[in-house]
Design a protein around this motif. Structure first.
Motif, PDB file in Angstrom:
ATOM      1  N   PHE A   1       5.729  -5.744  -6.468  1.00 45.54           N
ATOM      2  CA  PHE A   1       4.615  -5.856  -7.409  1.00 45.54           C
ATOM      3  C   PHE A   1       4.961  -6.814  -8.536  1.00 45.54           C
ATOM      4  CE2 PHE A   1       4.390  -1.607  -5.523  1.00 45.54           C
ATOM      5  CZ  PHE A   1       3.164  -1.717  -4.894  1.00 45.54           C
ATOM      6  N   SER A   2       3.978  -7.607  -8.943  1.00 44.66           N
ATOM      7  CA  SER A   2       4.182  -8.558 -10.039  1.00 44.66           C
ATOM      8  C   SER A   2       4.280  -7.801 -11.364  1.00 44.66           C
ATOM      9  CB  SER A   2       3.016  -9.546 -10.093  1.00 44.66           C
ATOM     10  OG  SER A   2       1.833  -8.895 -10.543  1.00 44.66           O
ATOM     11  N   GLU A   3       4.738  -8.499 -12.389  1.00 43.65           N
ATOM     12  CA  GLU A   3       4.809  -7.890 -13.718  1.00 43.65           C
ATOM     13  C   GLU A   3       3.411  -7.507 -14.210  1.00 43.65           C
ATOM     14  OE1 GLU A   3       7.499  -6.817 -15.424  1.00 43.65           O
ATOM     15  OE2 GLU A   3       8.523  -7.366 -13.562  1.00 43.65           O
ATOM     16  N   ALA A   4       2.418  -8.322 -13.909  1.00 44.65           N
ATOM     17  CA  ALA A   4       1.043  -8.004 -14.307  1.00 44.65           C
ATOM     18  C   ALA A   4       0.560  -6.745 -13.588  1.00 44.65           C
ATOM     19  CB  ALA A   4       0.119  -9.180 -14.005  1.00 44.65           C
ATOM     20  N   GLU A   5       0.830  -6.639 -12.300  1.00 37.60           N
ATOM     21  CA  GLU A   5       0.431  -5.447 -11.554  1.00 37.60           C
ATOM     22  C   GLU A   5       1.144  -4.201 -12.088  1.00 37.60           C
ATOM     23  OE1 GLU A   5      -0.558  -7.616  -7.282  1.00 37.60           O
ATOM     24  OE2 GLU A   5       1.495  -6.931  -7.700  1.00 37.60           O
TER      25      GLU A   5
ATOM     26  N   TRP B   1       5.875   2.531  -7.430  1.00 37.10           N
ATOM     27  CA  TRP B   1       5.835   1.136  -7.864  1.00 37.10           C
ATOM     28  C   TRP B   1       6.974   0.767  -8.800  1.00 37.10           C
ATOM     29  CZ3 TRP B   1       5.353   0.117 -13.032  1.00 37.10           C
ATOM     30  CH2 TRP B   1       4.865   1.134 -13.850  1.00 37.10           C
ATOM     31  N   ARG B   2       7.461   1.696  -9.586  1.00 35.21           N
ATOM     32  CA  ARG B   2       8.542   1.374 -10.534  1.00 35.21           C
ATOM     33  C   ARG B   2       9.822   0.928  -9.807  1.00 35.21           C
ATOM     34  NH1 ARG B   2       5.817   5.300 -13.251  1.00 35.21           N
ATOM     35  NH2 ARG B   2       5.408   4.902 -15.458  1.00 35.21           N
ATOM     36  N   GLU B   3      10.076   1.516  -8.650  1.00 30.85           N
ATOM     37  CA  GLU B   3      11.287   1.206  -7.899  1.00 30.85           C
ATOM     38  C   GLU B   3      11.072   0.121  -6.840  1.00 30.85           C
ATOM     39  OE1 GLU B   3      10.151   4.525  -8.147  1.00 30.85           O
ATOM     40  OE2 GLU B   3      11.415   4.887  -9.899  1.00 30.85           O
ATOM     41  N   ALA B   4       9.842  -0.313  -6.667  1.00 31.92           N
ATOM     42  CA  ALA B   4       9.522  -1.299  -5.632  1.00 31.92           C
ATOM     43  C   ALA B   4       9.575  -2.719  -6.200  1.00 31.92           C
ATOM     44  CB  ALA B   4       8.136  -1.014  -5.061  1.00 31.92           C
ATOM     45  N   THR B   5      10.021  -3.646  -5.393  1.00 29.31           N
ATOM     46  CA  THR B   5      10.152  -5.043  -5.818  1.00 29.31           C
ATOM     47  C   THR B   5       8.943  -5.892  -5.434  1.00 29.31           C
ATOM     48  OG1 THR B   5      11.286  -5.613  -3.765  1.00 29.31           O
ATOM     49  CG2 THR B   5      12.660  -4.947  -5.640  1.00 29.31           C
TER      50      THR B   5
ATOM     51  N   ILE C   1       0.842  -1.198   0.000  1.00 29.40           N
ATOM     52  CA  ILE C   1       0.000   0.000   0.000  1.00 29.40           C
ATOM     53  C   ILE C   1       0.879   1.250   0.000  1.00 29.40           C
ATOM     54  CG2 ILE C   1      -1.612   1.373   1.391  1.00 29.40           C
ATOM     55  CD1 ILE C   1      -2.898  -1.352   2.237  1.00 29.40           C
ATOM     56  N   ASN C   2       1.906   1.254   0.829  1.00 29.30           N
ATOM     57  CA  ASN C   2       2.778   2.427   0.946  1.00 29.30           C
ATOM     58  C   ASN C   2       3.663   2.634  -0.274  1.00 29.30           C
ATOM     59  OD1 ASN C   2       1.775   3.083   3.484  1.00 29.30           O
ATOM     60  ND2 ASN C   2       3.282   1.816   4.527  1.00 29.30           N
ATOM     61  N   LEU C   3       3.923   1.588  -1.034  1.00 30.02           N
ATOM     62  CA  LEU C   3       4.825   1.701  -2.172  1.00 30.02           C
ATOM     63  C   LEU C   3       4.128   1.892  -3.517  1.00 30.02           C
ATOM     64  CD1 LEU C   3       7.618  -0.866  -1.240  1.00 30.02           C
ATOM     65  CD2 LEU C   3       7.753   1.647  -1.242  1.00 30.02           C
ATOM     66  N   VAL C   4       2.816   1.951  -3.537  1.00 28.06           N
ATOM     67  CA  VAL C   4       2.110   2.120  -4.803  1.00 28.06           C
ATOM     68  C   VAL C   4       2.588   3.375  -5.534  1.00 28.06           C
ATOM     69  CG1 VAL C   4      -0.143   2.585  -5.873  1.00 28.06           C
ATOM     70  CG2 VAL C   4       0.069   0.809  -4.160  1.00 28.06           C
TER      71      VAL C   4
END
Length: 157
Positions: free
Chosen positions: A83-87, A77-81, A71-74
């Motif tokens: 999230f799935s590729e689909a997300e 998201w580009r720099e966060a690990t 939730i905090n990294l949405v």
């Protein structure tokens, strides 16, 4: 802070909101995961500066079991690990759709193709609907300056 207009209690505004809320309820039965839907709603609401929708969708995501980290990294998201590729594809599509008026040229074929690699046609239709609906909610709330912070998960169920 008070809203400029009590949109839900206004006969015209209330009818409109009930209609788009009803449209949104159809997405609960769609093949697009609730997780993806909430991530998209949060990211669009961040871009559009809609505190009410952020309040609602961060709390709904948490109540559905989403982690605080995700939730905090949405917003990043580009720099966060986490999230799935689909997300990531859904979030990219969301960002481009939300920023059409910024002169970015709309949604690129690359972003659409990437989303289409991860989602079937029914899921893509639901994804488009989620993006369109959250943008409508964002615009109403930002226009009338609805205050945020008091939402309780499940309040609109």
């Amino acid at each position: 802070m008070d809203a400029r207009l009590d949109y839900f209690r206004n006969p015209v505004g209330g009818k409109f909101m009930r209609t788009i809320i009803s449209a949104g309820r159809t997405l609960a039965d769609s093949p697009l995961s609730l997780t993806t839907q909430e991530l998209v709603r949060m990211r669009a609401s961040q871009i559009n500066g809609c505190a009410v929708c952020l309040d609602i969708h961060t709390k709904e995501a948490a109540a559905a079991g989403e982690s605080d980290v995700r939730i905090n990294l949405v917003a990043a998201w580009r720099e966060a690990t986490v999230f799935s590729e689909a997300e990531r594809a859904a979030l990219e599509l969301t960002e481009q759709a939300c920023r059409m008026a910024d002169g970015a040229g709309g949604v690129t074929d690359e972003a659409w193709s990437n989303a289409a690699r991860h989602y079937d046609e029914d899921q893509l239709a639901a994804l488009v609907a989620v993006i369109a609906l959250i943008n409508a909610f964002n615009r109403v709330n930002v226009l009338v300056q609805n205050p945020a912070g008091d939402y309780q998960a499940g309040q609109f169920a």
